[in-house]
Design a protein around this motif. Structure first.
Motif, short mmCIF file in Angstrom:
data_model
loop_
_atom_site.label_atom_id
_atom_site.label_comp_id
_atom_site.label_asym_id
_atom_site.label_seq_id
_atom_site.Cartn_x
_atom_site.Cartn_y
_atom_site.Cartn_z
N VAL A 5 10.12 38.04 13.89
CA VAL A 5 10.49 38.59 12.20
C VAL A 5 8.55 38.74 11.95
N THR A 6 7.65 38.25 12.71
CA THR A 6 5.93 38.04 12.24
C THR A 6 5.50 39.50 13.10
N ARG A 7 6.80 39.63 14.77
CA ARG A 7 6.08 40.65 15.80
C ARG A 7 6.18 41.66 15.13
N ASP A 49 -10.93 36.91 21.37
CA ASP A 49 -10.26 36.86 20.09
C ASP A 49 -9.45 37.02 19.49
N ILE A 50 -8.31 35.89 19.50
CA ILE A 50 -7.81 35.35 19.45
C ILE A 50 -6.22 35.95 18.14
N GLY A 51 -5.69 36.93 18.42
CA GLY A 51 -4.40 37.29 16.84
C GLY A 51 -5.51 38.64 17.04
N CYS A 52 -5.76 39.23 17.69
CA CYS A 52 -7.11 39.70 17.30
C CYS A 52 -6.84 41.26 16.32
N GLY A 53 -5.53 42.12 16.33
CA GLY A 53 -4.74 42.83 15.54
C GLY A 53 -5.39 43.63 16.09
N THR A 54 -5.78 45.03 15.19
CA THR A 54 -6.66 46.03 15.77
C THR A 54 -7.70 46.49 16.87
N GLY A 55 -8.02 44.64 16.71
CA GLY A 55 -10.03 44.58 16.94
C GLY A 55 -10.71 45.17 16.12
N LEU A 56 -10.77 45.32 15.23
CA LEU A 56 -11.16 45.50 13.90
C LEU A 56 -12.56 44.50 14.06
N TYR A 57 -12.57 43.13 14.01
CA TYR A 57 -13.38 42.46 14.42
C TYR A 57 -14.43 42.14 15.72
N VAL A 71 -6.73 39.34 21.88
CA VAL A 71 -5.62 38.60 22.91
C VAL A 71 -4.27 39.07 21.33
N GLU A 72 -3.27 39.63 21.78
CA GLU A 72 -2.05 39.95 20.14
C GLU A 72 -0.50 39.78 21.28
N PRO A 73 0.65 39.03 20.18
CA PRO A 73 1.32 38.92 20.75
C PRO A 73 1.81 40.08 20.42
N SER A 74 2.06 40.79 19.13
CA SER A 74 2.31 42.42 19.02
C SER A 74 2.03 43.60 20.20
N ALA A 92 -0.64 37.77 24.62
CA ALA A 92 0.49 36.61 23.94
C ALA A 92 0.45 36.36 22.43
N SER A 93 1.00 35.19 22.88
CA SER A 93 0.43 34.77 21.15
C SER A 93 -0.52 33.78 21.80
N ALA A 94 -1.35 32.45 20.45
CA ALA A 94 -1.75 31.10 21.01
C ALA A 94 -0.90 29.79 21.07
N GLU A 95 -0.42 29.54 20.99
CA GLU A 95 0.75 29.07 21.53
C GLU A 95 1.42 29.29 22.91
N LEU A 114 -10.20 32.79 15.52
CA LEU A 114 -9.04 32.49 14.89
C LEU A 114 -8.91 34.17 13.70
N LYS A 115 -8.64 35.33 13.31
CA LYS A 115 -8.65 35.07 11.65
C LYS A 115 -7.66 36.22 11.39
N GLU A 116 -7.22 34.93 10.52
CA GLU A 116 -6.05 34.99 9.66
C GLU A 116 -5.25 35.60 10.53
N VAL A 117 -4.46 33.86 11.78
CA VAL A 117 -4.00 34.42 12.46
C VAL A 117 -3.40 33.18 11.85
N LEU A 118 -3.27 31.45 11.97
CA LEU A 118 -2.79 30.44 11.57
C LEU A 118 -1.75 30.03 11.15
N HIS A 119 -2.11 31.05 9.90
CA HIS A 119 -0.74 30.65 8.82
C HIS A 119 0.79 31.50 9.70
N HIS A 120 0.66 31.64 10.88
CA HIS A 120 1.67 32.42 11.96
C HIS A 120 2.31 31.69 12.45
N VAL A 121 1.67 30.02 13.09
CA VAL A 121 0.99 29.19 13.94
C VAL A 121 2.10 27.70 13.23
C1 LIG Z 1 -3.37 38.92 9.07
S1 LIG Z 1 -3.22 39.79 10.67
C2 LIG Z 1 -5.20 39.54 11.58
C3 LIG Z 1 -5.66 40.45 12.57
C4 LIG Z 1 -6.96 40.47 13.13
N1 LIG Z 1 -7.24 39.01 13.41
C5 LIG Z 1 -7.59 40.65 12.30
O1 LIG Z 1 -8.54 39.97 11.04
O2 LIG Z 1 -7.36 42.05 12.18
C6 LIG Z 1 -2.80 38.94 11.96
C7 LIG Z 1 -2.44 38.65 13.39
O3 LIG Z 1 -1.88 38.04 13.83
C8 LIG Z 1 -1.29 38.43 14.82
N2 LIG Z 1 0.18 37.00 15.53
C9 LIG Z 1 0.77 36.63 14.72
N3 LIG Z 1 1.23 35.77 15.07
C10 LIG Z 1 0.34 35.14 16.37
C11 LIG Z 1 0.44 34.12 17.30
N4 LIG Z 1 1.75 33.04 17.16
N5 LIG Z 1 -0.79 33.99 17.90
C12 LIG Z 1 -0.93 34.84 17.71
N6 LIG Z 1 -1.41 36.20 17.25
C13 LIG Z 1 -0.92 36.01 16.30
C14 LIG Z 1 -0.47 39.64 14.70
O4 LIG Z 1 -0.05 40.32 15.39
C15 LIG Z 1 -1.78 39.63 13.40
O5 LIG Z 1 -2.15 40.57 14.11
#
Ligand SMILES: C[S@@+](CC[C@H](N)C(=O)[O-])C[C@H]1O[C@@H](n2cnc3c(N)ncnc32)[C@H](O)[C@@H]1O
Length: 249
Positions: A5-7, A49-57, A71-74, A92-95, A114-121
């Protein structure tokens, strides 16, 4: 949310993600400064940069680093990472990294974001421990996250769900200590101001993953609730972030 669902959520959001957050170049610059100051990256260092999203940071990190592994799973999010020699995308994912299912291109990293990523882990302690093993001695891991409570102008049900789901930054610091890192927790805030209609459209776009838990009708009722509480032309609030910095001795 489970990982599929997250992906799906982030695949759908990819096209509008920067529109939501790059609304303010000042915000991205402020956040980049908060991250760079804490990670103290010097030239020639390797960053993940783990869960880097679109690479904003990742883009800001690459101004200081020799290379940034993004690193990004989506699949849809990194497709929007700018093409730069110093940005290396990895799906890839953090896991996956923590468990060694995906191996990164370098032997060790000087800094990790890990910016705004850990709540998905789900299982955060073991994942933090697995990621900490990828740091070189002296390497830094920065977890940037919202605090346990937020003052966002959302509707009551969304704020309640946020509090149920959001990990506690102090617990993340403890998990880092459990993984052998020296950890410190700090906070920084930024004032935000939007034309009201723009903010309400971001809510309708489900700009926070938490909003994906509400169907269209619930979201429209939520937007009406926000509108009743904020009748002016602009919606203003303070965005506070927690920064948990772990350093490997
Ligand atoms: C709120 S966005 C933050 C994106 C980026 N870090 C930023 O601050 O712009 C959360 C990101 O975490 C990624 N994500 C979700 N589950 C993840 C996981 N298990 N491991 C790594 N990244 C994950 C999502 O695909 C999404 O790109």
């Amino acid at each position: 949310m489970n990982s599929d669902v997250t992906r799906d959520h982030y695949d759908r959001l990819a096209a509008s993600y920067d529109e939501n957050w790059a609304y303010s170049l000042q915000f991205v610059e402020w956040m980049t400064g908060c991250i760079l100051r804490r990670l103290s990256i010097s030239g020639g260092e390797l960053v993940a940069d783990i869960g880097c999203g679109t690479g904003l940071y990742a883009h800001g990190l690459a101004q200081r680093a020799a290379a940034v592994v993004c690193v990004e799973p989506s699949a849809a999010m990194p497709a929007r990472v700018p093409r730069e020699d110093r940005l290396l995308p990895v799906e890839a994912s953090a896991e996956d990294l923590a468990a060694g299912r995906t191996v990164l291109p370098h032997d060790g990293y000087d800094a990790m974001l890990l910016k705004e990523v850990l709540h998905h882990v789900g299982n955060q302690g073991p994942v933090i421990a697995g990621l900490a093993r990828l740091l070189k001695p002296g390497g830094r891991m920065l977890v940037t996250m919202l605090p346990s409570r937020i003052g966002y102008p959302l509707f009551a049900a969304a704020l309640k769900l946020f509090e149920q789901r959001q990990p506690n930054p102090a617990a993340i610091a403890d998990a880092m200590r459990g993984a052998g890192l020296c950890a410190e927790l700090s906070y920084d805030s930024f004032p935000l101001s939007f034309p009201a209609e723009r903010y309400l459209q971001m809510v309708r776009n489900r700009y926070m993953s938490l909003l994906a838990s509400f169907d269209d009708a619930a979201l429209e009722a939520g937007v009406a609730e926000i509108r009743r509480a904020h009748r002016g032309e602009r919606i203003e609030f303070t965005d506070t972030f927690a920064f948990v910095l772990g350093t490997r001795p």
